[in-house]
Design a protein around this motif. Sequence first.
Motif, PDB file in Angstrom:
ATOM      1  N   GLU A  71      -3.241   9.162  -7.226  1.00  0.00           N
ATOM      2  CA  GLU A  71      -2.084   8.385  -7.666  1.00  0.00           C
ATOM      3  C   GLU A  71      -1.194   8.009  -6.488  1.00  0.00           C
ATOM      4  N   LEU A  72      -1.026   8.938  -5.560  1.00  0.00           N
ATOM      5  CA  LEU A  72      -0.212   8.663  -4.380  1.00  0.00           C
ATOM      6  C   LEU A  72      -0.864   7.576  -3.531  1.00  0.00           C
ATOM      7  N   ASP A  73      -2.176   7.657  -3.331  1.00  0.00           N
ATOM      8  CA  ASP A  73      -2.888   6.629  -2.566  1.00  0.00           C
ATOM      9  C   ASP A  73      -2.755   5.259  -3.223  1.00  0.00           C
ATOM     10  N   ALA A  74      -2.907   5.206  -4.546  1.00  0.00           N
ATOM     11  CA  ALA A  74      -2.794   3.943  -5.276  1.00  0.00           C
ATOM     12  C   ALA A  74      -1.374   3.388  -5.162  1.00  0.00           C
ATOM     13  N   PHE A  75      -0.375   4.262  -5.253  1.00  0.00           N
ATOM     14  CA  PHE A  75       1.020   3.836  -5.126  1.00  0.00           C
ATOM     15  C   PHE A  75       1.287   3.288  -3.733  1.00  0.00           C
ATOM     16  N   GLU A  76       0.845   4.003  -2.699  1.00  0.00           N
ATOM     17  CA  GLU A  76       1.064   3.550  -1.327  1.00  0.00           C
ATOM     18  C   GLU A  76       0.365   2.213  -1.072  1.00  0.00           C
ATOM     19  N   ASP A  77      -0.835   2.034  -1.607  1.00  0.00           N
ATOM     20  CA  ASP A  77      -1.545   0.758  -1.464  1.00  0.00           C
ATOM     21  C   ASP A  77      -0.767  -0.371  -2.129  1.00  0.00           C
ATOM     22  N   ALA A  78      -0.223  -0.099  -3.315  1.00  0.00           N
ATOM     23  CA  ALA A  78       0.533  -1.115  -4.050  1.00  0.00           C
ATOM     24  C   ALA A  78       1.807  -1.494  -3.290  1.00  0.00           C
ATOM     25  N   VAL A  79       2.482  -0.504  -2.710  1.00  0.00           N
ATOM     26  CA  VAL A  79       3.704  -0.776  -1.947  1.00  0.00           C
ATOM     27  C   VAL A  79       3.367  -1.591  -0.699  1.00  0.00           C
ATOM     28  N   ASP A  80       2.286  -1.234  -0.003  1.00  0.00           N
ATOM     29  CA  ASP A  80       1.865  -1.998   1.178  1.00  0.00           C
ATOM     30  C   ASP A  80       1.552  -3.444   0.803  1.00  0.00           C
ATOM     31  N   ASP A  81       0.832  -3.629  -0.309  1.00  0.00           N
ATOM     32  CA  ASP A  81       0.486  -4.977  -0.760  1.00  0.00           C
ATOM     33  C   ASP A  81       1.735  -5.770  -1.107  1.00  0.00           C
ATOM     34  N   LEU A  82       2.676  -5.129  -1.779  1.00  0.00           N
ATOM     35  CA  LEU A  82       3.926  -5.804  -2.126  1.00  0.00           C
ATOM     36  C   LEU A  82       4.687  -6.200  -0.869  1.00  0.00           C
ATOM     37  N   GLY A  83       4.740  -5.313   0.121  1.00  0.00           N
ATOM     38  CA  GLY A  83       5.420  -5.617   1.370  1.00  0.00           C
ATOM     39  C   GLY A  83       4.809  -6.818   2.073  1.00  0.00           C
ATOM     40  N   GLU A  84       3.484  -6.887   2.075  1.00  0.00           N
ATOM     41  CA  GLU A  84       2.801  -8.026   2.688  1.00  0.00           C
ATOM     42  C   GLU A  84       3.110  -9.321   1.941  1.00  0.00           C
ATOM     43  N   ARG A  85       3.123  -9.249   0.612  1.00  0.00           N
ATOM     44  CA  ARG A  85       3.403 -10.443  -0.189  1.00  0.00           C
ATOM     45  C   ARG A  85       4.836 -10.921   0.025  1.00  0.00           C
TER      46      ARG A  85
END
Length: 69
Positions: free
Chosen positions: A19-33
């Motif tokens: 869950e932590l990995d998925a959350f961190e990936d989502a935050v990174d993706d949002l930051g890039e967007r």
Amino acid sequence: MARSESGSDPRDEPMSDAELDAFEDAVDDLGERVSEYLADGTDHTAAEIETDVDELPMPDPLDDRAVNE
């Protein structure tokens, strides 16, 4: 079992590594967007914006003292 399926308050259960990995990936993706959106129509690239954001001073999230102390 997913945290929402256990029947208890999800705030009382620790986040799993997956869950932590998925959350961190989502935050990174949002930051890039967001960087891409902000760069659109400017002379700056998304990478430049991300670098500028990374260089901003960040408060220590574990420092619970009041700001004015």
